[in-house]
Design an enzyme around this catalytic site. Structure first.
Site, PDB file in Angstrom:
ATOM      1  N   ASP A   1       0.872  -1.170   0.000  1.00 30.50           N
ATOM      2  CA  ASP A   1       0.000   0.000   0.000  1.00 30.50           C
ATOM      3  C   ASP A   1       0.912   1.224   0.000  1.00 30.50           C
ATOM      4  O   ASP A   1       1.435   1.618   1.044  1.00 30.50           O
ATOM      5  CB  ASP A   1      -0.900  -0.012   1.227  1.00 30.50           C
ATOM      6  CG  ASP A   1      -1.859   1.162   1.265  1.00 30.50           C
ATOM      7  OD1 ASP A   1      -2.234   1.669   0.186  1.00 30.50           O
ATOM      8  OD2 ASP A   1      -2.223   1.580   2.383  1.00 30.50           O
TER       9      ASP A   1
ATOM     10  N   GLU B   1      -1.331  -1.505  -4.843  1.00 30.42           N
ATOM     11  CA  GLU B   1      -2.535  -0.727  -5.117  1.00 30.42           C
ATOM     12  C   GLU B   1      -2.279   0.270  -6.242  1.00 30.42           C
ATOM     13  O   GLU B   1      -1.255   0.945  -6.260  1.00 30.42           O
ATOM     14  CB  GLU B   1      -2.985   0.003  -3.863  1.00 30.42           C
ATOM     15  CG  GLU B   1      -4.329   0.687  -4.025  1.00 30.42           C
ATOM     16  CD  GLU B   1      -4.832   1.264  -2.725  1.00 30.42           C
ATOM     17  OE1 GLU B   1      -5.793   0.708  -2.177  1.00 30.42           O
ATOM     18  OE2 GLU B   1      -4.248   2.263  -2.270  1.00 30.42           O
TER      19      GLU B   1
ATOM     20  N   ASP C   1      -2.496   1.088   7.153  1.00 30.73           N
ATOM     21  CA  ASP C   1      -1.704   0.852   5.936  1.00 30.73           C
ATOM     22  C   ASP C   1      -1.259  -0.609   5.837  1.00 30.73           C
ATOM     23  O   ASP C   1      -1.217  -1.182   4.751  1.00 30.73           O
ATOM     24  CB  ASP C   1      -0.480   1.773   5.908  1.00 30.73           C
ATOM     25  CG  ASP C   1      -0.856   3.221   6.121  1.00 30.73           C
ATOM     26  OD1 ASP C   1      -1.272   3.870   5.150  1.00 30.73           O
ATOM     27  OD2 ASP C   1      -0.755   3.688   7.271  1.00 30.73           O
TER      28      ASP C   1
END
Length: 158
Positions: free
Chosen positions: A7, A67, A140
């Protein structure tokens, strides 16, 4: 198979390592890479570069899931996150690890079953899917585990 979920972020980059075998996933490790706001951007990116290199060398992932950027309003944030994302993609390529890229909606759909799920729902499902004793913190790290789970799901497994 070991999957490293990422992430990206400049202040905080989350990572999550899962094992995917015969349609089952188990959590291996998760954490964050943080950089001080007062550091120059070049120093922050170097920190991310070095620390993700350590994670890759420690866990030897077979594949990396990251991501995709999705920002509508804040272009400054998008640019800095994009820089961190570029460092992560560079390290994956440097280590010759295949990459899967997923939107937040794809991750939510794979983990919760609903693309508009709230963050807390995703975190709760990550905990359940990986049979963890507690919800991974910070957010996160939980998001990175969700990205790794999404990758396993997209490979046709979960």
């Amino acid at each position: 198979m070991i999957i490293l979920g990422l992430d990206p972020g400049t202040a905080t980059t989350g990572y999550g390592v899962i094992r995917y075998l015969r349609g089952r996933v188990t959590g291996v490790c998760y954490g964050t890479i943080t950089t001080p706001a007062e550091d120059a951007m070049s120093r922050r990116l170097l920190t991310i570069y070095n620390e993700i290199d350590e994670v890759i060398n420690r866990f030897r992932p077979d594949e990396i899931a990251i991501e995709k950027l999705f920002f509508g309003r804040n272009t400054t944030t998008a640019i800095t996150v994009g820089q961190a994302r570029g460092i992560l993609l560079l390290q994956a390529e440097r280590h010759q690890i295949p990459i899967g890229e997923y939107t937040p909606m794809q991750v939510k759909r794979a983990v919760v079953g609903y693309g508009m799920a709230e963050k807390k729902q995703v975190q709760r499902m990550v905990k359940e899917i990986l049979h963890l004793d507690h919800t991974p913190k910070p957010d996160d790290a939980a998001d990175a585990l969700g990205i790794a789970i999404c990758h396993a799901h997209m490979r046709g497994g979960l």
